[in-house]
Enzyme design. Structure first.
Site, PDB file in Angstrom:
ATOM      1  N   SER A 107       0.960  -1.260  -0.007  1.00 28.55           N
ATOM      2  CA  SER A 107       0.098   0.153  -0.050  1.00 28.55           C
ATOM      3  C   SER A 107       1.070   1.252  -0.097  1.00 28.55           C
ATOM      4  O   SER A 107       1.533   1.620  -0.838  1.00 28.55           O
ATOM      5  CB  SER A 107      -0.974  -0.124   1.121  1.00 28.55           C
ATOM      6  OG  SER A 107      -1.943   0.833   1.123  1.00 28.55           O
ATOM      7  N   ASP A 161     -10.143  -4.146  -5.436  1.00 35.05           N
ATOM      8  CA  ASP A 161      -9.522  -3.113  -4.408  1.00 35.05           C
ATOM      9  C   ASP A 161     -10.225  -1.787  -4.633  1.00 35.05           C
ATOM     10  O   ASP A 161     -10.521  -1.090  -5.671  1.00 35.05           O
ATOM     11  CB  ASP A 161      -7.953  -3.006  -4.866  1.00 35.05           C
ATOM     12  CG  ASP A 161      -7.066  -1.926  -3.941  1.00 35.05           C
ATOM     13  OD1 ASP A 161      -7.964  -1.096  -3.205  1.00 35.05           O
ATOM     14  OD2 ASP A 161      -5.874  -2.213  -3.800  1.00 35.05           O
ATOM     15  N   HIS A 192      -8.177  -4.732  -0.817  1.00 37.07           N
ATOM     16  CA  HIS A 192      -6.888  -3.730  -0.796  1.00 37.07           C
ATOM     17  C   HIS A 192      -5.988  -4.801   0.234  1.00 37.07           C
ATOM     18  O   HIS A 192      -4.864  -4.375   0.274  1.00 37.07           O
ATOM     19  CB  HIS A 192      -7.309  -2.666  -0.182  1.00 37.07           C
ATOM     20  CG  HIS A 192      -5.919  -1.806  -0.298  1.00 37.07           C
ATOM     21  ND1 HIS A 192      -5.421  -1.223  -1.452  1.00 37.07           N
ATOM     22  CD2 HIS A 192      -5.253  -0.956   0.906  1.00 37.07           C
ATOM     23  CE1 HIS A 192      -4.255  -0.367  -1.214  1.00 37.07           C
ATOM     24  NE2 HIS A 192      -4.049  -0.289   0.091  1.00 37.07           N
TER      25      HIS A 192
END
Length: 214
Positions: A107, A161, A192
């Site tokens: 991320s 996501d 995600h």
């Protein structure tokens, strides 16, 4: 062992049996320097692990750079933080006698790793980018051309996501390939979050590029 170099980078370093195959672990928003250590050990048990804490705080949550809104980055800050991270990597390599690391980023950590690849490619030997998106505009695309010179990059994206649009992840893959990276992209039927499928794919990728250490 937790130490801090001269720059404000709180981090964890775990020596490995093979100093030629270190991993740089870059956490997501709200993580810290301990967050991805289990992942690093799972991916390559013999590797040295270098895991810094993001120096930016967003409502008390560590990050590697500032953002203006969800998915909207402060590009000036991204560039500055990428430069600072590259300096940290160089200093840590000297202190711990390490080769250039492979970044394992999730991320926000994947985004700063992508920014380092584009802005300071010499800092990394490659990167596995989990749920990454384009961190910087392409205004310097000509300068980036072929600068990655075949460096291996794995992009692991999530089809469901809600944070990273599929088109954005694909654009990052094209951008890195245009800069000369050997890019592999996999899109998983996930959101995600980090999954066991990501771990398995990253392990297999590390074996293919010859970087794991048993």
């Amino acid at each position: 062992m937790q130490t801090t170099l001269d720059r404000p980078w709180t981090h964890r370093f775990e020596p490995g049996r093979d100093p030629e195959a270190p991993l740089l672990l870059l956490h997501g928003t709200g993580g810290d320097e301990a967050d991805l250590l289990p992942l690093g050990r799972a991916l390559s048990p013999g590797s040295a692990l270098l895991s810094p804490r993001g120096p930016v705080s967003e409502n008390g949550m560590p990050r590697f750079f500032r953002r203006l809104a969800e998915g909207v980055f402060d590009e000036a800050d991204v560039r500055q933080r990428a430069e600072e991270l590259a300096v940290f990597i160089a200093e840590a390599r000297e202190r711990y006698a390490l080769a250039a690391p492979i970044a394992i980023g999730f991320s926000n950590g994947a985004n700063i790793a992508a920014a380092v690849l584009l802005a300071r490619p010499e800092a990394l030997a490659g990167a596995a980018l989990i749920r990454a998106m384009v961190p910087l505009s392409a205004r310097q695309a000509e300068e980036e051309r072929q600068q990655l010179a075949g460096k291996p990059v794995l992009l692991l994206s999530g089809a469901a996501d809600p944070i990273v649009p599929a088109g954005n992840a694909a654009a990052l893959a094209r951008r890195l390939a245009a800069a000369g990276a050997a890019v592999e992209q996999e899109t998983l039927p996930v959101g995600h979050g980090l999954t066991q499928a990501d771990v398995a794919l990253a392990q297999a990728w590390l074996r293919r590029i010859g970087k794991p250490s048993a």
